[in-house]
Design a protein around this motif. Structure first.
Motif, PDB file in Angstrom:
ATOM      1  N   GLY A 283       0.830  -1.195   0.000  1.00 34.35           N
ATOM      2  CA  GLY A 283       0.000   0.000   0.000  1.00 34.35           C
ATOM      3  C   GLY A 283       0.865   1.245   0.000  1.00 34.35           C
ATOM      4  O   GLY A 283       1.955   1.259  -0.583  1.00 34.35           O
ATOM      5  N   SER A 284       0.385   2.297   0.685  1.00 38.57           N
ATOM      6  CA  SER A 284       1.115   3.566   0.728  1.00 38.57           C
ATOM      7  C   SER A 284       1.111   4.122   2.143  1.00 38.57           C
ATOM      8  O   SER A 284       0.108   4.027   2.861  1.00 38.57           O
ATOM      9  N   VAL A 285       2.240   4.729   2.510  1.00 35.59           N
ATOM     10  CA  VAL A 285       2.365   5.431   3.787  1.00 35.59           C
ATOM     11  C   VAL A 285       2.753   6.865   3.480  1.00 35.59           C
ATOM     12  O   VAL A 285       3.662   7.124   2.673  1.00 35.59           O
ATOM     13  N   LEU A 286       2.084   7.825   4.135  1.00 35.50           N
ATOM     14  CA  LEU A 286       2.262   9.244   3.854  1.00 35.50           C
ATOM     15  C   LEU A 286       2.449  10.022   5.148  1.00 35.50           C
ATOM     16  O   LEU A 286       1.788   9.739   6.148  1.00 35.50           O
ATOM     17  N   LEU A 287       3.337  11.006   5.121  1.00 42.12           N
ATOM     18  CA  LEU A 287       3.508  11.947   6.224  1.00 42.12           C
ATOM     19  C   LEU A 287       3.342  13.360   5.681  1.00 42.12           C
ATOM     20  O   LEU A 287       3.887  13.692   4.625  1.00 42.12           O
ATOM     21  N   GLY A 288       2.592  14.196   6.395  1.00 43.58           N
ATOM     22  CA  GLY A 288       2.443  15.581   5.954  1.00 43.58           C
ATOM     23  C   GLY A 288       1.126  16.188   6.373  1.00 43.58           C
ATOM     24  O   GLY A 288       0.711  16.067   7.520  1.00 43.58           O
ATOM     25  N   ARG A 289       0.479  16.843   5.415  1.00 38.89           N
ATOM     26  CA  ARG A 289      -0.814  17.499   5.602  1.00 38.89           C
ATOM     27  C   ARG A 289      -1.734  16.961   4.518  1.00 38.89           C
ATOM     28  O   ARG A 289      -1.424  17.084   3.330  1.00 38.89           O
TER      29      ARG A 289
ATOM     30  N   TYR B  98      -2.185   5.757   6.130  1.00 38.44           N
ATOM     31  CA  TYR B  98      -1.902   4.495   5.454  1.00 38.44           C
ATOM     32  C   TYR B  98      -3.063   4.186   4.523  1.00 38.44           C
ATOM     33  O   TYR B  98      -4.229   4.264   4.923  1.00 38.44           O
ATOM     34  N   TRP B  99      -2.729   3.853   3.276  1.00 39.86           N
ATOM     35  CA  TRP B  99      -3.726   3.470   2.287  1.00 39.86           C
ATOM     36  C   TRP B  99      -3.436   2.046   1.836  1.00 39.86           C
ATOM     37  O   TRP B  99      -2.316   1.731   1.417  1.00 39.86           O
ATOM     38  N   THR B 100      -4.412   1.172   1.908  1.00 43.27           N
ATOM     39  CA  THR B 100      -4.211  -0.189   1.435  1.00 43.27           C
ATOM     40  C   THR B 100      -4.143  -0.191  -0.087  1.00 43.27           C
ATOM     41  O   THR B 100      -4.609   0.750  -0.738  1.00 43.27           O
ATOM     42  N   PRO B 101      -3.566  -1.239  -0.682  1.00 44.40           N
ATOM     43  CA  PRO B 101      -3.664  -1.355  -2.142  1.00 44.40           C
ATOM     44  C   PRO B 101      -5.112  -1.632  -2.528  1.00 44.40           C
ATOM     45  O   PRO B 101      -5.931  -2.021  -1.698  1.00 44.40           O
ATOM     46  N   ASN B 102      -5.418  -1.403  -3.790  1.00 41.93           N
ATOM     47  CA  ASN B 102      -6.750  -1.716  -4.302  1.00 41.93           C
ATOM     48  C   ASN B 102      -6.870  -3.224  -4.451  1.00 41.93           C
ATOM     49  O   ASN B 102      -6.110  -3.848  -5.200  1.00 41.93           O
ATOM     50  N   MET B 103      -7.818  -3.818  -3.733  1.00 37.35           N
ATOM     51  CA  MET B 103      -7.992  -5.272  -3.734  1.00 37.35           C
ATOM     52  C   MET B 103      -9.343  -5.599  -4.359  1.00 37.35           C
ATOM     53  O   MET B 103     -10.374  -5.638  -3.684  1.00 37.35           O
TER      54      MET B 103
ATOM     55  N   GLN C 155     -10.773  -0.791  -0.952  1.00 37.67           N
ATOM     56  CA  GLN C 155      -9.617  -0.045  -0.464  1.00 37.67           C
ATOM     57  C   GLN C 155      -9.948   0.574   0.893  1.00 37.67           C
ATOM     58  O   GLN C 155     -11.058   1.049   1.126  1.00 37.67           O
ATOM     59  N   GLY C 156      -8.952   0.569   1.782  1.00 39.35           N
ATOM     60  CA  GLY C 156      -9.113   1.178   3.093  1.00 39.35           C
ATOM     61  C   GLY C 156      -8.096   2.281   3.296  1.00 39.35           C
ATOM     62  O   GLY C 156      -7.003   2.254   2.712  1.00 39.35           O
ATOM     63  N   ARG C 157      -8.456   3.268   4.111  1.00 38.60           N
ATOM     64  CA  ARG C 157      -7.541   4.345   4.482  1.00 38.60           C
ATOM     65  C   ARG C 157      -7.642   4.589   5.978  1.00 38.60           C
ATOM     66  O   ARG C 157      -8.731   4.490   6.569  1.00 38.60           O
TER      67      ARG C 157
END
Length: 371
Positions: free
Chosen positions: A114-120, A163-168, A172-174
């Motif tokens: 998936g994806s991990v993001l830091l910020g705004r 955190y965003w899960t991959p598209n399954m 998808q979950g966030r």
């Protein structure tokens, strides 16, 4: 002269692969939106002095510009970044400017996990629920007139990790956590947000949940930090495309606790529903949305019973003419009906000085261009 032109053409042709190669190795994209509306708005009704009709040129989007990019770092991983900020096309009056990176901005890593993001960034709640708004939360008839706790649950949080899960197969979950950087000996404010969505062909559906800890927004006034306060929201929503029609619906429920009001164990609930319909005929798009909001209010310290429930109803008619995928003409009419305690207002650039039981309404036309 012809020899010089031929030489330049050859030189240009020889440089083209180099430029293309550089863009492929460093894929950075510049993008944005320019959107301005001409509006006529007013509010009357109730016992308060009417807010007279006035004309406005409003950057309601707001307009923004951004840059984003990715880099393959090996091992099936990609680094990504985005920096986005708003700007106003209608004026540059002090106080109207927006800070650099005032919109969704951050850096992260994505891969098979998936994806991990830091910020705004917009909360998962906001990202998921905004899909039901046919106006895209960018106009005076957008969903924050009466949905998303009238904007309190329509947040772009700072100091956030997501955190965003991959598209399954369409699912998808966030998940999002806004850090408790404002913690003191008395308060520990933070927020968490989750969403789960399913997108497949003409169907879109999902649920969202969000909590604000040690934070509280009364029916009137701004968000405040309050020890022991808690706000929680739940939403269920969906849309379907049926030929040239698209239908959407959403139901939300909020519960708020604020011990600071002086009444032990006093909670209040708010409920809201939104229904929308869009019909597309070639380049013409006809839009209608309806919002019903019922919002209980806290009593002041020592007061019982609670004040009358605030109820508002919002009807919005819209028309778009799509010159192209990037350029659109927009027209919109919004009518809000408030009861004696309700204060629902225009979603973008709301009317200042609005009193309970007054009914805002407005008509707007303008243009949106994506680049």
């Amino acid at each position: 002269m012809n020899k010089k032109l031929i030489a330049l053409a050859v030189a240009g042709a020889s440089l083209a692969p180099v430029v293309a190669s550089a863009q492929t190795a460093n894929p950075v994209t510049l993008y944005g939106r320019a959107m301005v509306m001409f509006e006529s708005v007013k509010a009357d009704g109730g016992s308060a002095t009417p807010l007279p009709s006035r004309n406005r040129v409003s950057d309601v989007g707001p307009s923004f510009i951004g840059v984003r990019g990715t880099e393959d770092v090996g091992g099936g991983l990609k680094a990504f970044f985005q920096a986005e900020f708003g700007f106003r096309l209608d004026d540059n009056v002090a106080g109207n400017q927006t800070p650099f990176s005032g919109r969704n901005s951050g850096v992260g890593l994505q891969g098979a996990f998936g994806s991990v993001l830091l910020g705004r960034w917009d909360t998962p709640w906001k990202v998921a629920t905004i899909q039901i708004d046919p106006y895209g939360d960018t106009s005076m008839g957008g969903l924050t007139t009466g949905i998303n706790d009238r904007g309190n649950f329509d947040r772009r949080e700072t100091n956030v990790v997501q955190y965003w899960t991959p598209n399954m197969s369409g699912f998808q979950g966030r998940a999002s956590y806004a850090a408790n950087e404002g913690r003191t000996a008395l308060v520990n404010p933070s927020s968490t947000s989750f969403s789960g969505t399913y997108t497949q062909g003409p169907f879109y559906a999902g649920i969202a949940w969000e909590r604000h800890k040690d934070q509280y927004k009364p029916y009137t006034g701004a968000v405040a930090v309050a020890a022991g306060a808690r706000e929680r929201g739940q939403a269920i929503f969906g849309s379907v495309k049926l030929g040239d029609f698209k239908l959407g619906a959403m139901a939300q429920k909020f519960k708020k606790d604020n011990p600071a009001n002086g009444i032990a164990s006093l909670s209040t609930e708010a409920r809201a529903q939104m229904f929308s319909a869009t019909y597309t005929a070639g380049k013409n798009v006809f839009i209608y949305s309806y919002i019903n909001n019922k919002d209980s209010t806290f009593a002041t310290a020592g007061t019982a019973p609670l004040p009358a429930e605030a109820v508002c109803k919002v009807n919005t008619l819209g028309y778009n003419y799509e010159f192209s995928r990037r350029t659109t003409f927009l027209a919109q009419y919004v009518q809000i009906k408030n009861n004696v305690t309700a204060l629902c207002n225009l979603a973008s650039n709301g009317l200042a000085g609005l009193s309970a039981d007054q009914d805002p309404r407005g008509f707007a036309v303008g243009f949106k261009h994506l680049f």
